[in-house]
Design an enzyme around this catalytic site. Structure first.
Site, PDB file in Angstrom:
ATOM      1  N   GLU A 276     -13.931  24.348  11.452  1.00  0.00           N
ATOM      2  CA  GLU A 276     -13.373  23.342  10.541  1.00  0.00           C
ATOM      3  C   GLU A 276     -11.870  23.521  10.325  1.00  0.00           C
ATOM      4  O   GLU A 276     -11.419  23.797   9.201  1.00  0.00           O
ATOM      5  CB  GLU A 276     -14.077  23.394   9.185  1.00  0.00           C
ATOM      6  CG  GLU A 276     -15.564  23.129   9.240  1.00  0.00           C
ATOM      7  CD  GLU A 276     -16.191  23.036   7.837  1.00  0.00           C
ATOM      8  OE1 GLU A 276     -15.540  23.419   6.858  1.00  0.00           O
ATOM      9  OE2 GLU A 276     -17.340  22.565   7.743  1.00  0.00           O
TER      10      GLU A 276
ATOM     11  N   GLU B  12     -23.451  23.209  11.513  1.00  0.00           N
ATOM     12  CA  GLU B  12     -23.747  23.502  10.102  1.00  0.00           C
ATOM     13  C   GLU B  12     -24.286  22.251   9.438  1.00  0.00           C
ATOM     14  O   GLU B  12     -23.781  21.142   9.677  1.00  0.00           O
ATOM     15  CB  GLU B  12     -22.489  23.901   9.303  1.00  0.00           C
ATOM     16  CG  GLU B  12     -21.998  25.290   9.508  1.00  0.00           C
ATOM     17  CD  GLU B  12     -20.758  25.605   8.655  1.00  0.00           C
ATOM     18  OE1 GLU B  12     -20.636  25.075   7.530  1.00  0.00           O
ATOM     19  OE2 GLU B  12     -19.911  26.368   9.142  1.00  0.00           O
TER      20      GLU B  12
END
Ligand code: BGP
Length: 462
Positions: free
Chosen positions: A168, A367
């Site tokens: 991320e 995720e």
């Protein structure tokens, strides 16, 4: 039992975690410090109940026990991150042999248990010595990261076949340079954009090093949180607002990593607002020539957007939100603990977008998960009955399954996370694990969802 949702052969079932959030042993065996240690020292009040990451779930000492549990609940893959400051305490130079031994042990133990190790190189944890040099604002740090990546490939690439450069990468920009939830708590859009760009360059340097080493059967990718942007309505102003949000928060990383260049509209937007970053000779080529092999997709919630309703205060710092307003859709389903909307179809929309607009690149859900407060109140017969988590995963998996039926190139599903983990400034407020962690005793207890996912993995569906 009949299986209604069957997944493709060799589907990756497992979970993800990160070094700072699980390792503990924060000051042991010559580990260097990271920005999280410094921030905690400066402002412990910023962390829920004043809990630091120093102990976490003690994976450093308990990895064998945890890997055994992973196997028990049907993991065939597990993503963890290497702590740059554990491996190279000063960020550059000297390698910490104790850390090499630890990561070797973890990798070997996973393989011994038939769990494929996926390794992330950077998960929000800038080594302190590198932050002192300017963190991602500094090209010296970008180069140091390239060297660190090369070191990891050389040390572990004989056994680790799935590599992830960054987790991320937009989050350290948001947290550290826009919205004040990561160190260095700077609020400056232009510097944030430079940080994002430099991170991108560092990613490409790692990809380049990786490709030059010709690691057998190895592949390299990046994990992006591709939060879809949904406009409030089909009003043109709402559509435009959602487009800007999508450009800044998704396509800013997605396009360069998959297509080798930045979206023209984004460059235009930054140019008009005097936000363009400094670019060095050779950067463009580096980005063009070092595309990823696959994408990890983190998905938690959608982003709902509407056209700006009030003129921003001209003296307030410019933000992505200068160009749009966030929209609270009436009747949205919420995870009230984390304050995040739950919208299961988002996972399908992401995959269809990757299929239609990004060459159907190989990807997996890296995720997805649900953080809940005070889970102890749900204990029934000695275990946490987290049926809400089972429902959450099920509903996402149904949409994921549909995307695969429609031809999306999805290879797996990883949950955030294996065991309740330290969540940055939220510390242990919201619990995400399949496994309950008793903070006082470090005792591990499977939750109901752990038994459920074990069956899903065994049947390759549900
Ligand atoms: C992702 C991160 C993880 C993890 C997760 C849950 O953004 O990659 O590190 O923490 O979100 O979010 P949080 O811990 O903030 O609740």
């Amino acid at each position: 039992m009949s299986i209604k949702y069957k997944f493709p052969k060799n589907f990756w079932w497992g979970s993800a975690a990160s070094a700072t959030q699980m390792e503990g042993a924060g000051r042991e065996d010559d580990k260097g410090l990271s920005i999280w240690d410094l921030w905690y020292e400066k402002e412990p009040n910023r962390f829920f109940q004043g809990i630091s990451s120093e102990v976490a779930s003690d994976f450093y000492h308990r990895y064998k026990e945890d890997i055994k549990l992973m196997k028990e609940i049907g993991h065939n893959s597990f993503r963890f991150s290497i702590s740059w400051s554990r491996l190279i305490p000063d960020g550059t130079g000297r390698i910490n042999e104790k850390a090499v031994e630890f990561y070797n042990n973890v990798i070997n133990e996973l393989i011994k248990n038939n769990i494929e190790p996926f390794v992330t190189l950077y998960h929000f944890d800038m080594p302190l010595e590198m932050q002192y040099k300017g963190g991602w604002e500094s090209r010296e740090v970008v180069d140091a990261y390239g060297e660190y990546a090369k070191t990891c490939f050389k040390l572990f690439g004989d056994r680790v076949k799935v590599w992830i450069t960054h987790n991320e990468p937009i989050v350290p920009v948001e947290g550290g340079y826009l919205h004040d939830f990561h160190y260095p708590n700077i609020v400056d859009f232009k510097r944030g954009i430079q940080v994002g760009f430099n991170t991108m360059v560092s990613h490409c340097k790692a990809v380049k090093e990786f490709k030059s080493l010709n690691i057998q059967n190895g592949k390299i990718g990046v994990v992006l949180n591709l939060t879809p942007s949904y406009p409030r309505s089909s009003n043109i102003a709402d559509l435009e607002a959602a487009n800007i949000a999508d450009l800044i928060y998704n396509r800013s990383f997605l396009e360069p990593v998959v297509k080798g260049e930045y979206p023209k509209e984004l460059i235009q937007l930054f140019k008009e607002n005097d936000l363009l970053p400094c670019v060095e000779n050779g950067d463009k080529e580096l980005i063009k020539n070092n595309l990823v092999d696959f994408l990890g997709v983190n998905y938690y919630m959608p982003r709902r957007v509407k056209a700006k309703e009030n003129m921003p205060n001209p003296n307030a710092p410019m933000m992505p939100e200068t160009f749009f307003d966030n929209y609270e859709m009436p009747g949205r389903k919420m995870n009230v603990y984390r304050g995040w909307e739950i919208y299961e179809k988002g996972i399908y929309d992401i995959m269809i977008n990757l299929k239609n607009n990004y060459g159907n690149i190989e990807c997996y859900v890296s995720e997805n998960g649900m953080g809940v407060e005070n889970e102890e109140r749900f204990i029934k017969d000695g275990i946490i009955d987290d049926s809400y988590r089972i429902d959450f995963v099920k509903e996402h998996l149904k949409w994921l399954h549909k995307s695969i039926q429609e031809g999306c190139n999805v290879k797996g599903y990883h949950m955030w996370t294996f065991i309740d983990s330290w969540s940055w400034s939220n510390a242990y407020k919201n619990r995400y694990g399949f496994v309950q962690l008793d903070l006082k005793t470090q005792k591990r207890t499977l939750k109901k969802s752990a038994y459920w996912i074990k069956e899903v993995s065994k049947n390759n569906g549900f």
